[in-house]
Motif scaffolding. Structure first.
Motif, PDB file in Angstrom:
ATOM      1  N   GLU A 125       0.965  -1.481   0.267  1.00  0.00           N
ATOM      2  CA  GLU A 125       0.185  -0.244   0.023  1.00  0.00           C
ATOM      3  C   GLU A 125       0.650   1.009   0.380  1.00  0.00           C
ATOM      4  N   SER A 126       0.469   2.337  -0.426  1.00  0.00           N
ATOM      5  CA  SER A 126       1.216   3.719  -0.393  1.00  0.00           C
ATOM      6  C   SER A 126       1.044   4.052   0.875  1.00  0.00           C
ATOM      7  N   LEU A 127       2.353   4.479   1.550  1.00  0.00           N
ATOM      8  CA  LEU A 127       2.264   5.506   2.694  1.00  0.00           C
ATOM      9  C   LEU A 127       1.539   6.316   3.068  1.00  0.00           C
ATOM     10  N   TYR A 128       1.298   7.402   1.167  1.00  0.00           N
ATOM     11  CA  TYR A 128       0.008   8.016   2.295  1.00  0.00           C
ATOM     12  C   TYR A 128      -1.292   7.259   1.991  1.00  0.00           C
ATOM     13  N   THR A 129      -1.657   6.182   1.273  1.00  0.00           N
ATOM     14  CA  THR A 129      -3.030   5.271   1.628  1.00  0.00           C
ATOM     15  C   THR A 129      -2.875   5.231   3.439  1.00  0.00           C
ATOM     16  N   ILE A 130      -1.585   4.578   4.095  1.00  0.00           N
ATOM     17  CA  ILE A 130      -1.735   3.891   5.174  1.00  0.00           C
ATOM     18  C   ILE A 130      -1.795   5.202   6.678  1.00  0.00           C
ATOM     19  N   PHE A 131      -1.228   6.062   6.379  1.00  0.00           N
ATOM     20  CA  PHE A 131      -1.350   7.454   6.825  1.00  0.00           C
ATOM     21  C   PHE A 131      -2.254   8.359   7.039  1.00  0.00           C
ATOM     22  N   GLU A 132      -3.243   7.704   5.838  1.00  0.00           N
ATOM     23  CA  GLU A 132      -4.746   8.591   5.717  1.00  0.00           C
ATOM     24  C   GLU A 132      -5.263   7.670   6.606  1.00  0.00           C
ATOM     25  N   LYS A 133      -5.569   5.988   6.157  1.00  0.00           N
ATOM     26  CA  LYS A 133      -6.180   5.137   7.390  1.00  0.00           C
ATOM     27  C   LYS A 133      -6.228   5.347   8.180  1.00  0.00           C
ATOM     28  N   GLU A 134      -5.106   5.815   8.974  1.00  0.00           N
ATOM     29  CA  GLU A 134      -4.796   5.284  11.183  1.00  0.00           C
ATOM     30  C   GLU A 134      -5.037   6.677  11.330  1.00  0.00           C
ATOM     31  N   PHE A 135      -4.969   8.056  10.382  1.00  0.00           N
ATOM     32  CA  PHE A 135      -5.452   9.282  10.998  1.00  0.00           C
ATOM     33  C   PHE A 135      -6.889   9.096  10.733  1.00  0.00           C
ATOM     34  N   GLY A 136      -7.398   8.779  10.024  1.00  0.00           N
ATOM     35  CA  GLY A 136      -9.031   8.997   9.264  1.00  0.00           C
ATOM     36  C   GLY A 136      -9.685  10.633   8.800  1.00  0.00           C
ATOM     37  N   ARG A 137      -8.495  10.352   7.765  1.00  0.00           N
ATOM     38  CA  ARG A 137      -9.072  11.091   7.082  1.00  0.00           C
ATOM     39  C   ARG A 137      -7.663  11.561   6.029  1.00  0.00           C
ATOM     40  N   PRO A 138      -8.204  12.531   4.951  1.00  0.00           N
ATOM     41  CA  PRO A 138      -7.272  12.740   3.571  1.00  0.00           C
ATOM     42  C   PRO A 138      -5.895  13.515   4.323  1.00  0.00           C
ATOM     43  N   LEU A 139      -4.308  13.004   3.944  1.00  0.00           N
ATOM     44  CA  LEU A 139      -3.733  14.047   4.788  1.00  0.00           C
ATOM     45  C   LEU A 139      -3.521  16.056   4.306  1.00  0.00           C
ATOM     46  N   SER A 140      -3.001  16.796   5.171  1.00  0.00           N
ATOM     47  CA  SER A 140      -2.929  18.041   4.467  1.00  0.00           C
ATOM     48  C   SER A 140      -2.004  17.621   3.757  1.00  0.00           C
ATOM     49  N   PRO A 141      -1.377  19.021   3.086  1.00  0.00           N
ATOM     50  CA  PRO A 141      -1.096  19.841   1.954  1.00  0.00           C
ATOM     51  C   PRO A 141       0.536  19.462   2.619  1.00  0.00           C
ATOM     52  N   PHE A 142       0.324  19.745   3.910  1.00  0.00           N
ATOM     53  CA  PHE A 142       1.670  20.596   5.141  1.00  0.00           C
ATOM     54  C   PHE A 142       2.560  18.298   5.402  1.00  0.00           C
ATOM     55  N   GLU A 143       1.149  18.235   5.476  1.00  0.00           N
ATOM     56  CA  GLU A 143       1.534  16.382   6.039  1.00  0.00           C
ATOM     57  C   GLU A 143       1.987  15.744   4.988  1.00  0.00           C
ATOM     58  N   CYS A 144       1.444  15.572   3.780  1.00  0.00           N
ATOM     59  CA  CYS A 144       2.053  15.240   2.679  1.00  0.00           C
ATOM     60  C   CYS A 144       3.684  15.503   1.820  1.00  0.00           C
ATOM     61  N   GLU A 145       3.567  17.031   2.340  1.00  0.00           N
ATOM     62  CA  GLU A 145       5.177  16.952   2.497  1.00  0.00           C
ATOM     63  C   GLU A 145       6.272  16.484   3.289  1.00  0.00           C
ATOM     64  N   THR A 146       5.060  17.010   4.424  1.00  0.00           N
ATOM     65  CA  THR A 146       6.673  16.065   5.760  1.00  0.00           C
ATOM     66  C   THR A 146       6.667  14.041   4.922  1.00  0.00           C
ATOM     67  N   LEU A 147       5.364  14.132   4.819  1.00  0.00           N
ATOM     68  CA  LEU A 147       5.845  12.281   4.423  1.00  0.00           C
ATOM     69  C   LEU A 147       7.149  11.726   3.463  1.00  0.00           C
ATOM     70  N   ALA A 148       6.947  12.999   2.355  1.00  0.00           N
ATOM     71  CA  ALA A 148       7.968  12.991   1.359  1.00  0.00           C
ATOM     72  C   ALA A 148       9.033  12.942   1.350  1.00  0.00           C
ATOM     73  N   MET A 149       9.477  13.984   2.160  1.00  0.00           N
ATOM     74  CA  MET A 149      10.546  14.384   2.883  1.00  0.00           C
ATOM     75  C   MET A 149      10.868  13.502   3.900  1.00  0.00           C
ATOM     76  N   TRP A 150      10.881  12.909   4.761  1.00  0.00           N
ATOM     77  CA  TRP A 150      11.146  11.855   5.240  1.00  0.00           C
ATOM     78  C   TRP A 150      11.490  10.631   4.167  1.00  0.00           C
ATOM     79  N   MET A 151      11.037  10.257   3.531  1.00  0.00           N
ATOM     80  CA  MET A 151      11.318   9.405   2.033  1.00  0.00           C
ATOM     81  C   MET A 151      12.173   9.532   1.516  1.00  0.00           C
TER      82      MET A 151
END
Length: 229
Positions: A125-151
């Motif tokens: 599964e995409s990391l974005y999909t996994i995070f959105e499932k755990e958070f129970g909502r779509p990720l914000s643009p800032f959160e998407c950027e943070t996740l991309a920076m971690w990768m």
């Protein structure tokens, strides 16, 4: 009449969008607004306007000028867009946008994707999909950027998932806490999920022991009844 309209439509031309960018812009840390701004800039450049203003760009989008300017600054800061200075034949200085940084990032991400181990799509599964499932909502643009920076910061996807799991266990499901976990693991040389699991268990055990010590110490403090004095 129809022929003239068709010819006018043909003269409008078209732009070429790499299909890889269309499929992977989210993984590269771009949101929909940033992606569309880059496409608008490409179109302006191809139409002979190398330095469109935020007003001109926002006029074609659902963004106001302030938000458009903010996104443009972020694109430059994140290294997707560049402002270059050049001179005309009359030695007049002018500025223009360059999409070369974007193209370089596309190539870098393409190479990164090609070098990754091939995992069956149904098991990964995409990391974005996994995070959105755990958070129970779509990720914000800032959160998407943070996740991309971690990768991009040498954090393997398995370790990012492990950090997310650790945050869930600790009851602190937020990006700041996950970032602290990844930082601590990197500082302590923790490279595998098993090492992370052991480290987390030790941390929670030490935390419980310290809490018990504090509770015991508070019980041993003598109670002084001021009413009897």
């Amino acid at each position: 009449m129809v022929k003239d309209q068709f010819l006018a439509w043909m003269k409008e031309g078209s732009i070429s969008i790499p299909s890889f960018l269309l499929s992977h812009y989210k993984e590269m840390g771009l949101n929909e607004y940033e992606f569309m701004i880059l496409l608008q800039i490409q179109l302006f450049i191809e139409k002979g306007n190398g330095f469109p203003t935020p007003d001109e760009i926002s006029g074609r989008m659902t963004l106001d000028i302030t938000d458009c300017s903010s996104h443009l600054r972020r694109l430059i800061q994140k290294g997707y867009l560049e402002i270059q200075e050049e001179y005309t034949a009359d030695s007049i200085l002018f500025e223009r946008y360059s999409l070369d940084p974007l193209n370089e990032k596309i190539v870098q991400h393409f190479i990164k994707v090609q070098n990754q181990p091939q995992v069956p799509a149904e098991t990964e599964e995409s990391l974005y999909t996994i995070f959105e499932k755990e958070f129970g909502r779509p990720l914000s643009p800032f959160e998407c950027e943070t996740l991309a920076m971690w990768m991009e910061d040498d954090h393997h996807s398995t370790m990012i998932k492990a950090a997310l799991k650790e945050a869930v266990i600790s009851g602190k499901l937020n990006f700041r806490y996950i970032d602290r976990i990844l930082f601590e693991w990197k500082r302590n040389g923790i490279m595998t999920p098993d090492q992370a699991k052991t480290h987390g268990q030790k941390f929670r055990m030490n935390k419980r022991e310290r809490k018990q010590e504090v509770q015991t110490a508070s019980k041993n403090v003598p109670f002084f009844n001021w009413l009897e004095q």
